[in-house]
Scaffold this active site. Structure first.
Site, PDB file in Angstrom:
ATOM      1  CG  PHE A  12      -2.625  11.821  -0.708  1.00  0.00           C
ATOM      2  CD1 PHE A  12      -2.828  12.562   0.452  1.00  0.00           C
ATOM      3  CD2 PHE A  12      -2.100  10.543  -0.594  1.00  0.00           C
ATOM      4  CE1 PHE A  12      -2.510  12.040   1.698  1.00  0.00           C
ATOM      5  CE2 PHE A  12      -1.780  10.012   0.641  1.00  0.00           C
ATOM      6  CZ  PHE A  12      -1.985  10.759   1.786  1.00  0.00           C
ATOM      7  CB  THR A  36      -5.909  13.148 -13.612  1.00  0.00           C
ATOM      8  OG1 THR A  36      -5.220  12.939 -12.367  1.00  0.00           O
ATOM      9  CG2 THR A  36      -4.887  13.261 -14.738  1.00  0.00           C
ATOM     10  CB  THR A 121       5.546   3.183  -4.693  1.00  0.00           C
ATOM     11  OG1 THR A 121       4.819   2.235  -3.898  1.00  0.00           O
ATOM     12  CG2 THR A 121       5.782   2.570  -6.064  1.00  0.00           C
ATOM     13  CG  ASP A 122       6.049   0.168  -0.181  1.00  0.00           C
ATOM     14  OD1 ASP A 122       5.199   0.547  -1.016  1.00  0.00           O
ATOM     15  OD2 ASP A 122       5.742  -0.161   0.977  1.00  0.00           O
ATOM     16  CD  GLU A 123       1.705  -0.533  -4.288  1.00  0.00           C
ATOM     17  OE1 GLU A 123       1.281  -1.216  -5.242  1.00  0.00           O
ATOM     18  OE2 GLU A 123       1.024   0.325  -3.712  1.00  0.00           O
ATOM     19  CE1 TYR A 148       1.972   3.811  -8.643  1.00  0.00           C
ATOM     20  CE2 TYR A 148       1.539   2.103  -7.014  1.00  0.00           C
ATOM     21  CZ  TYR A 148       2.050   3.346  -7.337  1.00  0.00           C
ATOM     22  OH  TYR A 148       2.660   4.106  -6.381  1.00  0.00           O
ATOM     23  CE  LYS A 152       6.287   6.006  -8.926  1.00  0.00           C
ATOM     24  NZ  LYS A 152       6.467   7.472  -9.143  1.00  0.00           N
ATOM     25  CG  HIS A 274      -4.750  -7.236  -2.482  1.00  0.00           C
ATOM     26  ND1 HIS A 274      -5.880  -7.121  -1.704  1.00  0.00           N
ATOM     27  CD2 HIS A 274      -3.978  -6.167  -2.167  1.00  0.00           C
ATOM     28  CE1 HIS A 274      -5.790  -6.036  -0.961  1.00  0.00           C
ATOM     29  NE2 HIS A 274      -4.640  -5.451  -1.220  1.00  0.00           N
TER      30      HIS A 274
END
Length: 332
Positions: A12, A36, A121-123, A148, A152, A274
């Site tokens: 993406f 994938t 990522t900001d995560e 995930y 990262k 979450h």
């Protein structure tokens, strides 16, 4: 840097970057992608073969990576396993791609002395309270909460270590949640859009109070290109577009923009662990490098995205049934 190697360039965000580079520069791009389920060669089909070369392969394949890095002037590293739900159910692929794959690339750019930009990522920063006035900055402590985001975070630390220990010419960017064309239908915004297009009610995790800081993928691409060309080696830049919206608001906005009642969705089982809120402070990127997003109005970017999915059903339809069947098994 007239020759770029873009890992994950059929995914993406990576494919959006390749489109952006072809449109706005004279660079030639080699895309390395494992293809994938989230990679799709059709995302690159409209691009000229004279400018874009595709190589199917794994970023953890040291022999393949070495040759491709040697032939490039710079490497932009998007390739990663990224979906939180998948990481919670099957974490091992995230370790292989996000940690071992990044290590393999770093060793190749170290050997050949190439410029390297790592897309993150900001995560990695965890989450913020809903009423917290602060936003993530480059100095925010890491506090990942899923397989995930933890892998990262590990890849970010590898890049920093290779800069400090080996003098690798690298930069890092941590971006907020992306939306736009070529995003897999498992992701939040395209899932809701394609559900409506197929007459399926959208799904909202829990009460939908979780807040994400949305940025259009083309704006992310322009920021990465700016960092690649003008960023200071060893620096980290946060990328965001002041697009904070809670998930309930986004679902209702999509429904309204597509001519449906705002409450025509189903609340489903929430995701484990979450994160509540992400928010990016992109002041450093704006001040130091003069970057500004084009889609400052989330609704305008969302309208363009809805139109893209409406016009490109042949791109996303093959993955739709399997995606919904998977979520049905999870009660989501």
């Amino acid at each position: 840097m007239s020759r770029l190697l873009v890992t994950g360039g059929a995914g993406f965000i990576g494919s959006n970057f390749v489109h952006h580079v072809v449109e706005h520069t004279d660079h030639h791009v080699t895309v390395l992608d494992k293809l994938t389920y989230a990679g799709n060669r059709a995302s690159l089909a409209a691009l000229p073969s004279s400018r874009v070369r595709f190589v199917e392969g794994d970023i953890a394949d040291a022999g393949l990576v070495d040759g491709l890095v040697a032939a490039a002037d710079g490497v932009v590293h998007y390739a990663a396993e990224t979906h939180n739900d998948n990481s919670l159910n099957y974490p091992q692929p995230f370790l292989q791609s996000n940690v071992i794959g990044t290590f393999t690339l770093l060793e190749a750019v170290r050997k050949h002395g190439k410029r390297f930009h790592h897309v993150s990522t900001d995560e990695v920063y965890g989450d913020l309270e809903l009423d917290d006035p602060d936003r993530f900055t480059e100095s925010s402590p890491y506090n990942p909460s899923s397989p995930y985001s933890s892998t990262k975070a590990a890849s970010d630390m590898l890049v920093r270590a290779w800069v400090r220990s080996y003098g690798v010419a690298a930069t890092i960017s941590n971006c907020s949640n992306n939306y736009g064309p070529y995003q897999h239908v498992e992701k939040f915004i395209p899932r809701q859009i394609t559900n409506i297009l197929w007459g399926i009610r959208p799904k909202l995790y829990g009460e939908g109070r979780n807040v994400r800081d949305w940025i259009h993928a083309d704006d992310h691409s322009s920021a990465v290109l700016r960092i690649l060309e003008h960023g200071r080696i060893g620096e980290t830049y946060l990328i965001g577009a002041d697009g904070e919206k809670d998930n309930k608001t986004v679902v209702e906005l999509i429904l309204t923009m597509m001519g449906q009642d705002a409450d025509a969705y189903d609340n489903v089982t929430d995701r484990n662990g979450h994160d509540m809120r992400y928010a990016i402070d992109a002041t450093k990127l704006s001040t130091d490098l003069g970057w500004r997003p084009r889609f400052r109005d989330f609704e305008r970017g969302l309208a363009v995205t809805i139109d893209w999915y409406r016009d490109h059903e042949q791109w996303w339809a093959p993955a739709k049934d399997a995606t919904e069947a998977f979520y049905a098994q999870l009660g989501q």
